[in-house]
Design an enzyme around this catalytic site. Structure first.
Site, PDB file in Angstrom:
ATOM      1  N   HIS A  17       0.828  -1.257   0.143  1.00  0.00           N
ATOM      2  CA  HIS A  17      -0.052  -0.091  -0.025  1.00  0.00           C
ATOM      3  C   HIS A  17       0.870   1.140   0.122  1.00  0.00           C
ATOM      4  CE1 HIS A  17      -3.097  -2.608   2.295  1.00  0.00           C
ATOM      5  NE2 HIS A  17      -3.706  -2.163   1.369  1.00  0.00           N
ATOM      6  N   ARG A  90      -1.842  -5.985  -8.347  1.00  0.00           N
ATOM      7  CA  ARG A  90      -0.937  -6.799  -8.007  1.00  0.00           C
ATOM      8  C   ARG A  90      -0.695  -7.927  -8.895  1.00  0.00           C
ATOM      9  NH1 ARG A  90      -3.039  -7.771  -2.019  1.00  0.00           N
ATOM     10  NH2 ARG A  90      -4.928  -7.265  -3.331  1.00  0.00           N
ATOM     11  N   SER A 128      -3.011  -7.753   2.998  1.00  0.00           N
ATOM     12  CA  SER A 128      -3.169  -7.493   4.120  1.00  0.00           C
ATOM     13  C   SER A 128      -3.410  -8.900   4.886  1.00  0.00           C
ATOM     14  CB  SER A 128      -4.427  -6.693   4.490  1.00  0.00           C
ATOM     15  OG  SER A 128      -3.839  -5.307   4.060  1.00  0.00           O
TER      16      SER A 128
HETATM   17  P1  ADP Z   1      -9.838  -3.093  -0.495  1.00  0.00           P
HETATM   18  O1  ADP Z   1     -10.614  -3.794   0.793  1.00  0.00           O
HETATM   19  O2  ADP Z   1     -10.649  -1.948  -1.022  1.00  0.00           O
HETATM   20  O3  ADP Z   1      -9.397  -4.072  -1.547  1.00  0.00           O
HETATM   21  P2  ADP Z   1      -7.308  -3.075   0.458  1.00  0.00           P
HETATM   22  O4  ADP Z   1      -6.604  -2.495   1.530  1.00  0.00           O
HETATM   23  O5  ADP Z   1      -7.066  -4.497   0.402  1.00  0.00           O
HETATM   24  O6  ADP Z   1      -8.733  -2.708   0.267  1.00  0.00           O
HETATM   25  O7  ADP Z   1      -6.575  -2.742  -0.853  1.00  0.00           O
HETATM   26  C1  ADP Z   1      -6.619  -1.266  -1.059  1.00  0.00           C
HETATM   27  C2  ADP Z   1      -6.120  -1.100  -2.588  1.00  0.00           C
HETATM   28  O8  ADP Z   1      -4.661  -1.504  -2.562  1.00  0.00           O
HETATM   29  C3  ADP Z   1      -6.389  -2.088  -3.728  1.00  0.00           C
HETATM   30  O9  ADP Z   1      -6.312  -1.285  -4.941  1.00  0.00           O
HETATM   31  C4  ADP Z   1      -5.333  -3.094  -3.786  1.00  0.00           C
HETATM   32  O10 ADP Z   1      -5.356  -3.628  -5.052  1.00  0.00           O
HETATM   33  C5  ADP Z   1      -4.249  -2.293  -3.428  1.00  0.00           C
HETATM   34  N1  ADP Z   1      -2.919  -3.133  -2.953  1.00  0.00           N
HETATM   35  C6  ADP Z   1      -3.249  -4.108  -1.772  1.00  0.00           C
HETATM   36  N2  ADP Z   1      -2.164  -4.600  -1.577  1.00  0.00           N
HETATM   37  C7  ADP Z   1      -1.091  -4.227  -2.719  1.00  0.00           C
HETATM   38  C8  ADP Z   1       0.336  -4.599  -3.062  1.00  0.00           C
HETATM   39  N3  ADP Z   1       0.913  -5.345  -2.355  1.00  0.00           N
HETATM   40  N4  ADP Z   1       0.831  -3.813  -3.987  1.00  0.00           N
HETATM   41  C9  ADP Z   1      -0.053  -2.915  -4.372  1.00  0.00           C
HETATM   42  N5  ADP Z   1      -1.177  -2.524  -4.315  1.00  0.00           N
HETATM   43  C10 ADP Z   1      -1.868  -3.092  -3.226  1.00  0.00           C
END
Ligand code: ADP
Length: 160
Positions: A17, A90, A128
């Protein structure tokens, strides 16, 4: 002034993130990071805890502002004059979900576009949920999350 809006659950925020926030902050003059507060979703950290952790982790990035989401993403975008939603990608497994979400948002607000940043290779397997699982089984999360998040996870696990 170009304003972007990065929404997510951040349960908890990871280096993946953070990578998206840092790169997004270079794309936009101002980047809002919105931490969702979906009461129907079971999370490890409360909305307030997730918010505080994101704030702590991004505090040195000058043009980034973090807040708790209270309504639809596109409504927040309108209020804040954000023209673009920022999301991270990802692997192909993210694609279906993001495709659906983007088109849904487009249906309700055709003037707000979504842009994607592809994750750095080393974060492409980082989520996460895998951090939470690793932590629950006593693994070391320090390669995946900032120090403040690791401390918060350790506390959470110790209090279980
Ligand atoms: P949501 O529940 O909205 O998917 P997340 O916190 O899981 O919330 O993810 C928020 C954003 O961050 C999403 O666009 C997700 O694809 C991106 N994201 C999560 N982990 C990574 C990562 N390791 N690398 C790049 N983007 C990520």
């Amino acid at each position: 002034m170009k304003i972007g809006f990065y929404p997510g659950s951040f349960d908890p925020i990871t280096f993946g993130h953070l990578d998206i926030v840092e790169r997004g902050a270079k794309l936009f003059d101002k980047l809002y990071v919105a931490v969702s507060a979906n009461p129907n979703k079971t999370t490890m950290f409360s909305a307030k805890e997730r918010l505080d952790l994101v704030k702590e982790v991004v505090k040195d990035i000058k043009n980034v502002e973090v807040f708790q989401a209270t309504k639809l993403t596109v409504e927040h975008c309108r209020d804040l004059h954000a023209t673009h939603i920022l999301r991270g990608l990802r692997a192909v497994t993210d694609y279906d979900y993001e495709f659906q979400l983007t088109n849904f948002n487009r249906q309700i607000a055709s003037d707000i576009d979504t842009v994607f940043l592809m994750t750095e290779g080393k974060y492409s397997y980082l989520s996460s949920s895998s951090v939470r699982e690793l932590a629950l089984f006593g693994g070391d999360v320090s390669p995946f999350v900032p120090e403040s998040v690791k401390i918060a996870i350790d506390k959470k696990i110790a209090n279980r």
